[in-house]
Design an enzyme around this catalytic site. Structure first.
Site, PDB file in Angstrom:
ATOM      1  N   ARG A  50      -4.750  -9.938   6.539  1.00  0.00           N
ATOM      2  CA  ARG A  50      -4.548  -9.307   7.845  1.00  0.00           C
ATOM      3  C   ARG A  50      -3.837  -7.983   7.642  1.00  0.00           C
ATOM      4  O   ARG A  50      -2.609  -7.910   7.702  1.00  0.00           O
ATOM      5  CB  ARG A  50      -3.695 -10.219   8.723  1.00  0.00           C
ATOM      6  CG  ARG A  50      -4.408 -11.494   9.093  1.00  0.00           C
ATOM      7  CD  ARG A  50      -3.479 -12.393   9.862  1.00  0.00           C
ATOM      8  NE  ARG A  50      -4.082 -13.705  10.063  1.00  0.00           N
ATOM      9  CZ  ARG A  50      -3.405 -14.817  10.283  1.00  0.00           C
ATOM     10  NH1 ARG A  50      -2.080 -14.793  10.330  1.00  0.00           N
ATOM     11  NH2 ARG A  50      -4.020 -15.957  10.472  1.00  0.00           N
ATOM     12  N   ASP A  52      -2.265  -4.402   8.350  1.00  0.00           N
ATOM     13  CA  ASP A  52      -1.526  -3.845   9.488  1.00  0.00           C
ATOM     14  C   ASP A  52      -2.232  -2.660  10.135  1.00  0.00           C
ATOM     15  O   ASP A  52      -3.157  -2.093   9.555  1.00  0.00           O
ATOM     16  CB  ASP A  52      -0.165  -3.327   8.992  1.00  0.00           C
ATOM     17  CG  ASP A  52       0.854  -4.447   8.926  1.00  0.00           C
ATOM     18  OD1 ASP A  52       0.626  -5.493   9.549  1.00  0.00           O
ATOM     19  OD2 ASP A  52       1.872  -4.253   8.233  1.00  0.00           O
ATOM     20  N   TYR A 110      -4.209  -4.049  -3.897  1.00  0.00           N
ATOM     21  CA  TYR A 110      -3.987  -2.935  -2.978  1.00  0.00           C
ATOM     22  C   TYR A 110      -3.771  -1.651  -3.775  1.00  0.00           C
ATOM     23  O   TYR A 110      -3.276  -1.691  -4.912  1.00  0.00           O
ATOM     24  CB  TYR A 110      -2.728  -3.175  -2.126  1.00  0.00           C
ATOM     25  CG  TYR A 110      -2.936  -4.109  -0.959  1.00  0.00           C
ATOM     26  CD1 TYR A 110      -3.304  -3.612   0.292  1.00  0.00           C
ATOM     27  CD2 TYR A 110      -2.743  -5.483  -1.079  1.00  0.00           C
ATOM     28  CE1 TYR A 110      -3.484  -4.461   1.384  1.00  0.00           C
ATOM     29  CE2 TYR A 110      -2.928  -6.342   0.006  1.00  0.00           C
ATOM     30  CZ  TYR A 110      -3.290  -5.815   1.233  1.00  0.00           C
ATOM     31  OH  TYR A 110      -3.471  -6.645   2.312  1.00  0.00           O
ATOM     32  N   ARG A 200       4.240  -2.066   0.906  1.00  0.00           N
ATOM     33  CA  ARG A 200       4.894  -0.860   1.430  1.00  0.00           C
ATOM     34  C   ARG A 200       6.400  -0.844   1.146  1.00  0.00           C
ATOM     35  O   ARG A 200       6.996   0.231   0.980  1.00  0.00           O
ATOM     36  CB  ARG A 200       4.603  -0.715   2.923  1.00  0.00           C
ATOM     37  CG  ARG A 200       3.132  -0.347   3.172  1.00  0.00           C
ATOM     38  CD  ARG A 200       2.675  -0.671   4.577  1.00  0.00           C
ATOM     39  NE  ARG A 200       3.359   0.149   5.559  1.00  0.00           N
ATOM     40  CZ  ARG A 200       3.309  -0.080   6.878  1.00  0.00           C
ATOM     41  NH1 ARG A 200       2.594  -1.090   7.357  1.00  0.00           N
ATOM     42  NH2 ARG A 200       3.954   0.699   7.697  1.00  0.00           N
TER      43      ARG A 200
END
Lengths: 249, 249
Positions: A50, A52, A110, A200
């Site tokens: 999921r 952001d 990522y 992040r």
């Protein structure tokens, strides 16, 4: 009913995130609306991750079950012709009925992109986070190595489900490319799964190392503290991209 | 009055081109409006190249003369703070009063980006032209070599001023990068100057070689024909970017 697995790409800029929300534009919402238009039935999709609001994907994986009498290629063409400009299905396959993109995934990868020069690159502003002070890539590379392995990542995020904050990071890598004279920095991180906003928070902390505000070894200390307040603040969503989800076989 | 030379970047997507037009948004129009707001005087800028609607730049060069009592860095900061999001001044210098970015340039380098995979990459659609059939890079590389040298390029464009269609192409190169698994192809071409839409006509013709519709040697024949009708059709502006303008010293 046949079950399909799709690799999808999206430009996250104009989405409130992957997951459906009653109000606002989401990736799941757009894909489900497209499936309804193409197949005339209400279909729920499952996603591998999921992402952001503002986060991009070049390798998100979704699955859905649908009745479709034409070919696989026809389904992909029909969906791509109907999807908005900022979502595309780059690969579509038939899978077993019990396939679940989230629970069956072995790892996710990522990439976080930093535009590291005094004035930002105009062509990168949708896809990179601008850091004007020169970052020490060697220091960030060494610091990132401390994250590899099975650790409690409580300092870098909260679980989105369950209570465990233990995750296995398989690899980390900082890279550059010739095309931007080394001004674009790409941070790759692969793990079995990630905590909420973990990439992040990690990048935010590694940037502090790159700026010389933290020492390489401080990453180890922060990791061991198991306290979200010890890591640096979050970097913006625009630099983040889900690039790959890996499955068995 | 001091004369300034600025290297500027812009995302061409939302511009009608570089050159000022009475109606519509242009790069020149936005920069001149910004200079007026910052310096309170009417200033005309000169540009090294008049890029078309939709064409991007990472290395366009402009010059202007203005009265400014603060520092060079202050001027750059003030202009960048006032310019719209899709234009930035990445370098600002003081030059001699007679400097002209167009007439003094020794060469210009453009890069054309092709997204060469069956389904387009969503994150590249603003900056690349999608060609779904596999292109033969080796053939396109060999074909492009025929263009290097001083030739009459009448088959690839019309002059924007004067009547000569003779230009000197200094180098051509097709490249890929690791980041996109070779799916993005970059064509670099440097010349003393270019004819109107010359790069886009050349790329359109090289693509025909890459697809096998033309042979490598056909480029030579097309060049010798000196007839605009002999080259292939134009590729879209979105893939084109002015990357560098070179000056003496």
């Amino acid at each position: 009913m046949t079950r399909y697995c799709a690799t999808i790409q999206y430009d996250g800029t104009d989405f409130l995130g992957f997951q459906f929300q009653p109000k606002g534009r989401t990736v799941q919402g757009e894909i489900e609306a497209t499936l309804k238009r193409v197949t005339q039935s209400e279909i729920r999709i499952d996603g591998a991750g999921r992402t952001d609001a503002g986060v991009h994907a070049t390798g998100q994986v979704i699955a859905f079950s649908v009745e479709w009498r034409h070919s696989l290629a026809d389904l992909q063409r029909a969906l791509n012709a109907t999807l908005p400009q900022d979502i595309i299905i780059s690969c579509l396959k038939i899978v077993t009925d019990d396939f679940h993109p989230r629970f069956d995934a072995l790892s996710r990868c990522y990439c976080y992109t930093i535009d590291n020069q005094f004035w930002p690159s105009v062509l990168q502003q949708r896809y990179a986070y601008h850091v004007k002070d020169k970052l020490d890539m060697v220091a960030m590379q060494s610091a990132a190595r401390f994250l590899v392995g099975t650790h409690d990542f409580a300092s870098f995020g909260k679980p989105t489900q369950g209570t465990s904050t233990i995750r296995q990071v398989m690899e980390t890598d900082w890279k550059t490319d010739w095309k931007t004279d080394g001004n674009l920095l790409f941070f790759y991180i692969r793990a079995n799964a990630f905590l909420y906003r973990m990439v992040r928070k990690i990048v935010g902390t590694l940037i502090q190392v790159g700026l010389g505000h933290l020492k390489v070894q401080d990453i180890q200390t922060i990791l061991e503290a198991k306290d979200l307040k010890c890591s640096a603040s979050l970097v913006p969503a625009c630099g983040l991209c889900l690039v790959e989800v890996v499955y068995p076989e």
